[in-house]
Enzyme design. Structure first.
Site, PDB file in Angstrom:
ATOM      1  N   GLY A  24       0.792  -1.222   0.000  1.00  0.00           N
ATOM      2  CA  GLY A  24       0.000   0.000   0.000  1.00  0.00           C
ATOM      3  C   GLY A  24       0.824   1.271   0.000  1.00  0.00           C
ATOM      4  O   GLY A  24       0.364   2.314   0.473  1.00  0.00           O
ATOM      5  N   LYS A  25       2.024   1.214  -0.556  1.00  0.00           N
ATOM      6  CA  LYS A  25       2.876   2.417  -0.617  1.00  0.00           C
ATOM      7  C   LYS A  25       2.196   3.547  -1.372  1.00  0.00           C
ATOM      8  O   LYS A  25       2.259   4.702  -0.961  1.00  0.00           O
ATOM      9  CB  LYS A  25       4.203   2.109  -1.331  1.00  0.00           C
ATOM     10  N   THR A  26       1.584   3.215  -2.493  1.00  0.00           N
ATOM     11  CA  THR A  26       0.970   4.256  -3.322  1.00  0.00           C
ATOM     12  C   THR A  26      -0.178   4.938  -2.582  1.00  0.00           C
ATOM     13  O   THR A  26      -0.299   6.173  -2.605  1.00  0.00           O
ATOM     14  CB  THR A  26       0.462   3.667  -4.646  1.00  0.00           C
ATOM     15  N   LYS A  47       6.749   9.814  -8.249  1.00  0.00           N
ATOM     16  CA  LYS A  47       7.227   8.428  -8.340  1.00  0.00           C
ATOM     17  C   LYS A  47       8.090   8.346  -9.585  1.00  0.00           C
ATOM     18  O   LYS A  47       7.566   8.333 -10.702  1.00  0.00           O
ATOM     19  CB  LYS A  47       6.061   7.450  -8.407  1.00  0.00           C
ATOM     20  N   SER A  51       6.673   0.416 -13.052  1.00  0.00           N
ATOM     21  CA  SER A  51       6.507  -0.707 -13.979  1.00  0.00           C
ATOM     22  C   SER A  51       5.094  -1.246 -13.825  1.00  0.00           C
ATOM     23  O   SER A  51       4.365  -0.885 -12.900  1.00  0.00           O
ATOM     24  CB  SER A  51       7.547  -1.796 -13.711  1.00  0.00           C
ATOM     25  N   GLU A 125       7.703   8.287  -3.917  1.00  0.00           N
ATOM     26  CA  GLU A 125       7.421   6.869  -3.736  1.00  0.00           C
ATOM     27  C   GLU A 125       8.409   6.023  -4.524  1.00  0.00           C
ATOM     28  O   GLU A 125       8.658   6.271  -5.703  1.00  0.00           O
ATOM     29  CB  GLU A 125       5.999   6.534  -4.202  1.00  0.00           C
ATOM     30  N   GLY A 128       8.501  -1.054  -5.082  1.00  0.00           N
ATOM     31  CA  GLY A 128       8.786  -2.237  -4.276  1.00  0.00           C
ATOM     32  C   GLY A 128       9.582  -1.869  -3.032  1.00  0.00           C
ATOM     33  O   GLY A 128       9.391  -0.807  -2.447  1.00  0.00           O
ATOM     34  N   ASN A 186      -0.022  -0.153   7.542  1.00  0.00           N
ATOM     35  CA  ASN A 186      -1.168   0.077   6.673  1.00  0.00           C
ATOM     36  C   ASN A 186      -2.162  -1.084   6.759  1.00  0.00           C
ATOM     37  O   ASN A 186      -1.796  -2.201   7.126  1.00  0.00           O
ATOM     38  CB  ASN A 186      -0.690   0.249   5.230  1.00  0.00           C
TER      39      ASN A 186
END
Length: 253
Positions: A24-26, A47, A51, A125, A128, A186
């Site tokens: 859930g980084k985004t 970011k 990919s 961001e 991975g 998260n």
């Protein structure tokens, strides 16, 4: 490879990384940007590389930047928020090699300089985790954070296994000379099990870095109610002393 890194300006900001993919980084990076902007901080999301981009009308679309664009009300074009897009859902170095392209740090630097000149705080961001390769095996996400000189916010899962993943990520970052602001857990459930209840304290004790916040599990981020819960939960993070301790902008609820 460090001698060939382009010059980028020093800025206020954070580098959001994760203990793994799909933690859930985004959502956290976009939500932090939205929460800062809702508190009158001139913040922007960035970011450098994504990919697994979807193709629309013959163009690769930076879907993570699109989420941030929508959530935070950003007017910047997607090509500036994410200057390098790759189709295959692989580590960027592998996706780039399969596409026959090279990830150009100068392209990233140009977009970064543009944003740094017009905003007061950058939420960057990664892709991975820290050891994901971006250029061959010589330039990792860890190197990207070192290059941009931003403190890390590590996004982690709440459940079983997260202690090892999170503490190892913190230790790897510190070993590389990176500053670690803390950890955001998260998708924290409303009724956590015993592992979920005890993991935050253990992570703090073993890593020496604070839990910045526990963001609840949100079933529908497309709804206005879901967006509000996310932004207000992250506003609580921004208002906490642990956020200000590493130089984050002072935010009041």
């Amino acid at each position: 490879m460090t001698q060939s890194w382009p010059v980028v300006p020093g800025v206020r900001g954070v580098f959001v990384t994760g203990t793994d993919t799909d933690v859930g980084k985004t959502v956290i990076a976009a939500g932090l940007t939205a929460a800062l902007r809702s508190r009158q901080v001139r913040a922007v999301y960035f970011k450098p590389v994504q990919s697994g981009c979807r193709e629309e009308d013959g163009q690769l679309i930076a879907t993570d930047a699109r989420l941030a664009q929508t959530l935070a009300g950003l007017d910047e074009p997607l090509s500036r928020l994410t200057p390098i897009t790759l189709k295959l859902p692989l580590a960027p170095a592998v996706a780039a090699a399969q596409a026959g392209v090279t990830i150009d740090l100068e392209v990233i630097a140009a977009a970064y300089r543009e944003l740094a000149g017009r905003y007061d705080f950058l939420v960057v961001e990664g892709a991975g985790g820290l050891y994901v390769p971006l250029i061959d095996y010589d330039f990792l996400v860890l190197d990207l954070a070192r290059w941009l000189r931003l403190p890390l916010v590590i996004v982690a899962r709440p459940g079983l296994g997260t202690i090892n993943h999170t503490v190892m990520t913190v230790k790897a970052a510190l070993h590389a000379g990176l500053s670690v602001a803390g950890v955001i857990i998260n998708q924290y459930p409303e009724h956590p099990n015993l592992a979920g209840r005890t993991n935050p304290e253990i992570i703090e004790a073993l890593s020496g870095r604070p839990i910045l916040g526990k963001i609840p599990l949100i079933s529908d981020l497309q709804s206005e109610a879901g967006k509000t819960v996310l932004i207000e939960s992250l506003a609580d993070v921004l208002a906490a002393p642990t956020w200000r301790r590493f130089g984050g902008p002072v935010i009041r609820k």
